[in-house]
Write a protein that holds these residues in place. Structure first.
Motif, PDB file in Angstrom:
ATOM      1  N   SER A  56      10.987  13.560   3.635  1.00 14.00           N
ATOM      2  CA  SER A  56      10.989  14.661   4.599  1.00 14.00           C
ATOM      3  C   SER A  56       9.829  14.477   5.577  1.00 14.00           C
ATOM      4  CB  SER A  56      10.829  15.999   3.882  1.00 14.00           C
ATOM      5  OG  SER A  56       9.528  16.079   3.310  1.00 14.00           O
ATOM      6  N   LYS A  57       9.862  15.258   6.656  1.00 12.60           N
ATOM      7  CA  LYS A  57       8.754  15.242   7.606  1.00 12.60           C
ATOM      8  C   LYS A  57       7.472  15.719   6.926  1.00 12.60           C
ATOM      9  CE  LYS A  57       7.205  16.641  12.159  1.00 12.60           C
ATOM     10  NZ  LYS A  57       7.549  17.219  13.445  1.00 12.60           N
ATOM     11  N   ASP A  58       7.599  16.673   6.024  1.00 16.68           N
ATOM     12  CA  ASP A  58       6.423  17.163   5.297  1.00 16.68           C
ATOM     13  C   ASP A  58       5.752  16.046   4.513  1.00 16.68           C
ATOM     14  OD1 ASP A  58       6.787  19.724   6.266  1.00 16.68           O
ATOM     15  OD2 ASP A  58       7.851  20.421   4.479  1.00 16.68           O
TER      16      ASP A  58
ATOM     17  N   MET B 171       0.820  -1.210   0.000  1.00 17.28           N
ATOM     18  CA  MET B 171       0.000   0.000   0.000  1.00 17.28           C
ATOM     19  C   MET B 171       0.858   1.265   0.000  1.00 17.28           C
ATOM     20  SD  MET B 171      -2.902  -1.090   2.717  1.00 17.28           S
ATOM     21  CE  MET B 171      -4.460  -0.579   2.029  1.00 17.28           C
ATOM     22  N   MET B 172       2.088   1.167   0.437  1.00 15.38           N
ATOM     23  CA  MET B 172       2.956   2.340   0.545  1.00 15.38           C
ATOM     24  C   MET B 172       3.616   2.692  -0.785  1.00 15.38           C
ATOM     25  SD  MET B 172       2.549   3.018   3.723  1.00 15.38           S
ATOM     26  CE  MET B 172       3.822   4.173   4.090  1.00 15.38           C
ATOM     27  N   ASP B 173       3.837   1.707  -1.632  1.00 12.75           N
ATOM     28  CA  ASP B 173       4.502   1.958  -2.908  1.00 12.75           C
ATOM     29  C   ASP B 173       3.748   3.013  -3.703  1.00 12.75           C
ATOM     30  OD1 ASP B 173       6.469   0.088  -2.342  1.00 12.75           O
ATOM     31  OD2 ASP B 173       5.420  -1.540  -3.367  1.00 12.75           O
ATOM     32  N   GLY B 174       4.472   3.971  -4.234  1.00 15.16           N
ATOM     33  CA  GLY B 174       3.864   5.019  -5.041  1.00 15.16           C
ATOM     34  C   GLY B 174       3.378   6.226  -4.253  1.00 15.16           C
ATOM     35  N   VAL B 175       3.418   6.168  -2.926  1.00 12.78           N
ATOM     36  CA  VAL B 175       3.024   7.321  -2.112  1.00 12.78           C
ATOM     37  C   VAL B 175       4.135   8.371  -2.234  1.00 12.78           C
ATOM     38  CG1 VAL B 175       2.592   8.132   0.243  1.00 12.78           C
ATOM     39  CG2 VAL B 175       1.643   5.941  -0.516  1.00 12.78           C
ATOM     40  N   PRO B 176       3.797   9.622  -2.566  1.00 12.12           N
ATOM     41  CA  PRO B 176       4.824  10.651  -2.706  1.00 12.12           C
ATOM     42  C   PRO B 176       5.695  10.780  -1.459  1.00 12.12           C
ATOM     43  CG  PRO B 176       2.719  11.465  -3.501  1.00 12.12           C
ATOM     44  CD  PRO B 176       2.451  10.138  -2.837  1.00 12.12           C
ATOM     45  N   GLY B 177       7.011  10.748  -1.668  1.00 18.75           N
ATOM     46  CA  GLY B 177       7.966  10.903  -0.581  1.00 18.75           C
ATOM     47  C   GLY B 177       8.284   9.635   0.170  1.00 18.75           C
TER      48      GLY B 177
ATOM     49  N   LEU C 195       1.914  14.742   5.054  1.00 12.29           N
ATOM     50  CA  LEU C 195       0.965  14.638   3.943  1.00 12.29           C
ATOM     51  C   LEU C 195       0.370  13.234   3.875  1.00 12.29           C
ATOM     52  CD1 LEU C 195       2.799  16.659   1.149  1.00 12.29           C
ATOM     53  CD2 LEU C 195       0.632  17.256   2.271  1.00 12.29           C
ATOM     54  N   TRP C 196       1.200  12.209   4.096  1.00  9.32           N
ATOM     55  CA  TRP C 196       0.735  10.823   4.105  1.00  9.32           C
ATOM     56  C   TRP C 196      -0.317  10.620   5.193  1.00  9.32           C
ATOM     57  CZ3 TRP C 196      -0.255   6.023   2.798  1.00  9.32           C
ATOM     58  CH2 TRP C 196      -0.264   5.005   3.749  1.00  9.32           C
ATOM     59  N   LYS C 197      -0.042  11.148   6.392  1.00  5.77           N
ATOM     60  CA  LYS C 197      -0.988  10.981   7.499  1.00  5.77           C
ATOM     61  C   LYS C 197      -2.348  11.589   7.204  1.00  5.77           C
ATOM     62  CE  LYS C 197       0.453  12.264  11.487  1.00  5.77           C
ATOM     63  NZ  LYS C 197       1.088  12.715  12.729  1.00  5.77           N
ATOM     64  N   GLY C 198      -2.395  12.604   6.383  1.00 10.55           N
ATOM     65  CA  GLY C 198      -3.657  13.244   6.054  1.00 10.55           C
ATOM     66  C   GLY C 198      -4.276  12.760   4.749  1.00 10.55           C
TER      67      GLY C 198
ATOM     68  N   PHE D 137      -3.482   6.822   3.523  1.00  8.34           N
ATOM     69  CA  PHE D 137      -3.292   6.522   4.947  1.00  8.34           C
ATOM     70  C   PHE D 137      -4.577   5.942   5.528  1.00  8.34           C
ATOM     71  CE2 PHE D 137      -3.594   7.666   9.432  1.00  8.34           C
ATOM     72  CZ  PHE D 137      -2.372   7.247   9.925  1.00  8.34           C
ATOM     73  N   GLU D 138      -5.690   6.574   5.195  1.00  8.27           N
ATOM     74  CA  GLU D 138      -6.989   6.111   5.682  1.00  8.27           C
ATOM     75  C   GLU D 138      -7.254   4.674   5.233  1.00  8.27           C
ATOM     76  OE1 GLU D 138     -11.542   7.379   4.852  1.00  8.27           O
ATOM     77  OE2 GLU D 138     -10.138   9.025   5.244  1.00  8.27           O
ATOM     78  N   GLN D 139      -6.943   4.360   3.979  1.00  3.66           N
ATOM     79  CA  GLN D 139      -7.131   3.004   3.457  1.00  3.66           C
ATOM     80  C   GLN D 139      -6.204   2.015   4.155  1.00  3.66           C
ATOM     81  OE1 GLN D 139      -6.467   3.641  -0.706  1.00  3.66           O
ATOM     82  NE2 GLN D 139      -8.636   3.963  -1.143  1.00  3.66           N
TER      83      GLN D 139
END
Length: 174
Positions: A121-123, A92-98, A127-130, A134-136
């Motif tokens: 980065s922390k940013d 699920m993480m593959d392709g998530v920006p950053g 962004l992932w958390k929001g 992330f929800e999925q």
């Protein structure tokens, strides 16, 4: 794959990493201390490591970035349930920006699993958390069966630790 961690002062951890520069090690910093990660098929070079088995992975250990480690204490009986919940998270993480790295780490001599992610980065992490992704990724936990909700698989509260690969005071000025 074996995964080991050890902690200490930044200078001492840097000495260990530099002494074993041919090994797959990443040095992380946080509030005056350091965490050294060692991923290997063999044995560790640390004298007093915490030992884990990698049971889920995506990406290489990032030599740069922002690391987030979810520390989740799980009962012996709860291990299969916990591992089942996390078995597809790496994909699920593959392709998530950053996104850089994911490791699901099963403890060898303790009850605390570690879910390790690394980000550009922390940013990117925030962004992932929001995000919907992330929800999925966390939807399965909310959709647990009634039996799973009733069964207490955790020995205590989980907690998050965050690190950077940049030593304090060495971050680039923007």
């Amino acid at each position: 794959m074996n995964f080991y961690t050890t902690t200490g002062t930044p200078d001492f951890m840097e000495t260990i990493r530099n002494k074993h520069s041919g090994e797959d090690m990443v040095l992380l910093y946080r509030a005056g201390n350091a965490l050294l990660l060692h991923e290997t098929q063999g044995k560790t070079l640390f004298q007093t490591p915490k030992q884990y088995e990698v049971i889920g992975a995506s990406g290489q250990l990032a030599k740069h970035g922002y690391y987030v480690i979810n520390n989740i204490p799980v009962t012996d009986e709860g291990r299969p349930i916990f591992e089942h919940r996390f078995e597809n998270r790496a994909k699920m993480m593959d392709g998530v920006p950053g996104f850089l790295t994911y490791r699901l780490l099963r403890p060898v001599k303790s009850d605390t699993y570690r879910v390790l992610t690394a980000w550009d980065s922390k940013d990117h992490y925030e962004l992932w958390k929001g995000s919907k992704a992330f929800e999925q990724a966390h939807a399965k936990q909310r959709e647990a069966t009634t039996a799973e909700k009733v069964q207490h698989i955790f020995t205590s509260a989980s907690y998050v630790t965050e690190y950077t690969t940049e030593k304090a005071g060495e971050e680039e000025n923007e």
